[in-house]
Design an enzyme around this catalytic site. Structure first.
Site, mmCIF file in Angstrom:
data_model
loop_
_atom_site.group_PDB
_atom_site.id
_atom_site.type_symbol
_atom_site.label_atom_id
_atom_site.label_comp_id
_atom_site.label_asym_id
_atom_site.label_seq_id
_atom_site.Cartn_x
_atom_site.Cartn_y
_atom_site.Cartn_z
ATOM 1 C CG ASP A 103 34.865 -1.701 31.165
ATOM 2 O OD1 ASP A 103 34.257 -0.619 31.256
ATOM 3 O OD2 ASP A 103 35.402 -2.266 32.140
ATOM 4 C CG ASP A 135 37.757 -6.363 34.249
ATOM 5 O OD1 ASP A 135 36.904 -5.450 34.100
ATOM 6 O OD2 ASP A 135 38.762 -6.238 34.960
ATOM 7 C CB THR A 138 38.408 -0.821 34.604
ATOM 8 O OG1 THR A 138 38.217 0.562 34.870
ATOM 9 C CG2 THR A 138 39.170 -1.469 35.746
#
Length: 818
Positions: free
Chosen positions: A323, A570, A325
């Site tokens: 991912d 996250d 971010t």
């Protein structure tokens, strides 16, 4: 009572205990419940207990056979041939100590990073360990939280909950005031306040959560394969022992003369030698040690291993999905600027941004807005709709007298600026230009009407909205990201960037980490057909505008293509994908829900830990495969020798003490050190097939060579039993040593020293007078010595041919560590 979408609640019932006030319990009330033992603590079961470790490493079938054999020889006053008992005890102690060290380290990390809860007590919001919750506590929930006790929603807010942990259903379940939230579930969207109704072992999900969090090693393909081998060996032990006993009786005068105790002793010693030689005694223990040491080494690198079986998965990973971010970027979002959407900002926009910033929850973007537009007194809302990753927006509605009347909606431009008006088209064009520069872009739109409440099935963006303004944010790229991704590409691991952000923004960031130029693949165009989806996901490496459900579908598509997939993330929007991946890796900044479903947690958030993590997995499994080839070869040739002597009625060619010495020098000690050596070879499915493809033909070659010495000695005649046993032991020692050399390649300095030590030990075994006397190694006459050396050369050549054939068929991927 029913949940949104018509789903039946998982549990219901009246609340227990007195209801707390709006400020939560008082300190005195908390103390009273705590003293009564009504706290949310449960027996910690993230790893095996000390007793379970001892039982798994010591109380096994093979150790039972060893113990009985040891007692038998000790009773017969043949203690010199009972040395294998010390080896078995040593192996068990090593396994117990190593695994217990790993357990302590991992348990300490798990306790330090255990779940925490936000509660209202004495009218103040506090953060406490989840184990400190008591009945009637008021728990403040937000997106990304894990529910750690049975709760009841008490305010008017709406939540979306992932209950798949309990029900297996992946669709989020809407929760309304009065509904139950059960321990083990995850908050995907929304927020609210809930009252604790059950804690600890009283919770509905206690048994499920405790079982799911237990130490798990049984899912390992390697251990399953070895257990199948052990099952076969177990079934062969008794008939083989009977054959060996009969052969020894026949070669010592037949059954009629067995009244002589001396003959029973010789027969028992030979039977014990034949049976024990078949048992790969240290193999399963070394496997446990390799897994445990892998977990311990990762713990020292600030990596929490939620399940030790994940070490094996590390070695098999060939696709890494990341991912953007929090993984490639630092995870922190900084406000950049406000931009005109084309028609000028509507009145009240600042008050709307102040409200969004004051209600940041777990959103880093909303927190950045709060820093840029701080509010001393945010406007009270009439209603609001929480953000969900699926809809990609959230809203707030203010009353007519607020100065910002109407509904303000903040979210992704593609989700909010799709209207037919010229204003929407112009705002969308401007948002696209900003996204193309690499900035994260959000749109704020206004509507004079109130949106329907979330969870009613009618919530949605109205058809006539007015673009108010555009907001941009920037993220800092992790300095280690390009170097880390380069490592994976060089190692044959395909990297795919999967992000929910605008494809243009994702494309710019991907270019900075070496993924070419141009926009990412727009996930809104992903085909619904599973076969077509597989083709698209296989062909492209950068994706934008991906919803949580699409992330999950993409992981499934890769797995259907026989890939072993690791996923890093996250955010709560990564939960579904992390659960679906073969290996979920959460960053330190991850939400509690994300950490709960991940197998590994990077506690210091360093993305550059990943190469070392993968290398650790490869080291453990690659070396286990090497070691297993040695042990299984020994099991194979020992079984064949025992069966051959039993069928052909030949004397068993070894004493137990001689086999113990050879096993210790050519297998036991070297294998232990080899199991901890660096290795960069990626693990592929088919461990047992590959191991047996080497062990079976190599074992046949060894058995044929050793039996050739016995046959020669019998046909030539005139050789003492001790001389024949020594010649057979010498042949076996040289061939077994060459097996270890073959599986140790490519050699490095450490491996060379291990092999040199092995040959040095063998030389001392056959030359030091004390050793020669103890192990009854009478140097054979010249003709038998020549036959022994010739058989050893032939057996070693056979082993080399088998290894060469196997090496040509199985390509390997190696790192600079080799």
């Amino acid at each position: 009572m029913s949940d949104a979408g018509g789903k039946r609640p998982l549990a219901a019932g009246p609340a227990q205990g007195s209801r707390p006030g709006p400020g939560g319990l008082s300190s005195a009330e908390v103390l009273e419940r705590t003293r009564a033992g009504r706290v949310n603590s449960v027996p910690f079961a993230a790893s095996r207990t000390a007793w379970q470790i001892i039982r798994a490493n010591a109380l096994t079938l093979f150790n039972g056979i060893v113990a009985c054999s040891f007692l038998l020889l000790f009773i017969l006053d043949q203690w010199r041939d009972a040395l294998f008992g010390l080896s078995a005890v040593g192996n068990s102690v090593i396994g117990i100590v190593q695994e217990y060290r790993a357990k302590r380290s991992l348990d300490q990390l798990a306790v330090l990073h255990a779940a925490r809860s936000r509660v209202l007590r004495d009218g103040v919001r506090q953060e406490i360990p989840a184990a400190g919750l008591v009945p009637d506590d008021l728990v403040v929930l937000g997106a990304g939280d894990q529910v750690t006790a049975d709760l009841q929603l008490v305010d008017d807010d709406y939540l979306e909950v992932d209950e798949s942990f309990l029900t297996g259903e992946s669709e989020p379940v809407g929760k309304h005031p009065g509904d139950r939230l059960l321990a083990g579930t995850l908050i995907l969207a929304g927020g609210g306040v809930a009252r604790v109704v059950k804690v600890g072992e009283e919770t509905f999900a206690y048994r499920l959560t405790s079982e799911a969090r237990r130490f798990s090693l049984v899912t390992s393909e390697i251990r399953r394969g070895l257990e199948r081998v052990f099952t076969v060996v177990s079934w062969l032990l008794l008939p083989t022992a009977l054959l060996v006993i009969n052969a020894q009786v026949q070669t010592h005068g037949g059954w009629a003369g067995m009244q002589d105790p001396g003959r029973w002793t010789v027969t028992a010693v030979a039977a014990v030698a034949g049976v024990l030689a078949m048992i790969p005694l240290g193999l399963l223990l070394l496997t446990s040690v390799a897994f445990a040491v892998g977990g311990l080494r990762l713990a020292r690198q600030k990596v929490l291993v939620q399940e030790l079986a994940a070490v094996e998965v590390l070695a098999r990973v060939d696709v890494l999905c990341v991912d953007k971010t929090g993984t490639l970027s630092s995870g922190s979002v900084a406000f950049d600027a406000v931009h005109d959407a084309g028609a000028g900002p509507a009145e009240g926009w600042r008050a709307a941004l102040e409200w969004f910033g004051a209600n940041a929850g777990t959103s880093s973007t909303a927190a950045a807005i709060g820093e840029a537009f701080p509010a001393s007194n945010a406007l009270p809302e009439v209603s609001s709709v929480p953000f969900t990753a699926a809809q990609k927006w959230s809203s707030v509605t203010f009353g007519p007298a607020s100065g910002a009347a109407g509904t303000w909606i903040l979210g992704a431009p593609d989700a909010l600026l799709g209207g037919p008006s010229a204003g929407c088209r112009e705002a969308h064009r401007r948002a696209a230009a900003l996204a193309s520069s690499g900035l994260r872009t959000l749109a704020l739109v206004h509507n004079p009407w109130r949106l329907p409440a979330a969870g009613t099935g009618t919530a949605g963006v109205p058809g006539h909205t007015t673009p108010a303004l555009l907001l941009t944010f920037h993220e800092n790229l992790r300095e280690d990201a390009p170097r880390t991704l380069d490592f994976f590409r060089q190692q044959g691991v395909t990297v795919k960037i999967i992000s929910g952000d605008d494809p243009r923004t994702v494309g710019v960031l991907a270019g900075k980490v070496g993924f070419g130029t141009g926009a990412a693949y727009d996930a809104r165009k992903l085909p619904a057909d599973p076969d077509l989806l597989e083709q698209v996901v296989e062909a492209h490496h950068v994706f934008g505008s991906v919803t949580p459900a699409q992330k999950q579908d993409m992981i499934r598509a890769l797995k259907r293509r026989a890939h072993t997939v690791a996923m890093t993330g996250d955010g709560v929007n990564d939960v579904l994908a992390l659960k679906e991946a073969d290996l979920g890796i959460a960053m330190d900044s991850a939400s509690p829900a994300t950490k709960a479903v991940a197998r590994l947690v990077l506690l210091d958030g360093r993305f550059d830990r990943l190469p070392a993590i993968v290398a650790e997995g490869r080291r453990a499994i690659s070396n286990i495969e090497r070691v297993s080839m040695v042990f299984l070869s020994k099991t194979m040739y020992s079984t064949l020798i025992a069966l051959t002597t039993g069928i052909m009625l030949l004397p068993f060619p070894f004493l137990p003490r001689q086999l113990s010495a050879i096993d210790g020098l050519t297998i036991g000690l070297p294998a232990f050190f080899l199991a901890l050596q660096p290795s960069g070879q990626r693990y592929e499915h088919g461990f047992l097939k590959r191991s047996l493809a080497f062990a079976v033909p190599a074992g046949v070659g060894v058995a044929a060579s050793v039996m050739a010495v016995s046959v020669y000695a019998s046909s030539a005649g005139g050789h003492s039993t001790a001389a024949v046993q020594t010649a057979s032991t010498l042949s076996l020692a040289l061939i077994a040593a060459w097996i270890l050399v073959s599986v140790s390649r490519p050699l490095n300095r450490t491996k060379f020293l291990i092999l040199a030590g092995m040959y040095g030990g063998l030389a001392l075994l056959f030359t030091v007078p004390l050793s020669v006397e103890f192990f009854r190694l009478d140097w054979p006459p010249p003709d038998l010595l020549a036959a022994s050396l010739l058989a050893a050369a032939a057996g070693s050549l056979a082993v080399e041919a088998v290894k060469h054939h196997q090496r040509g068929r199985i390509p390997s991927v190696r790192t600079h560590q080799e």
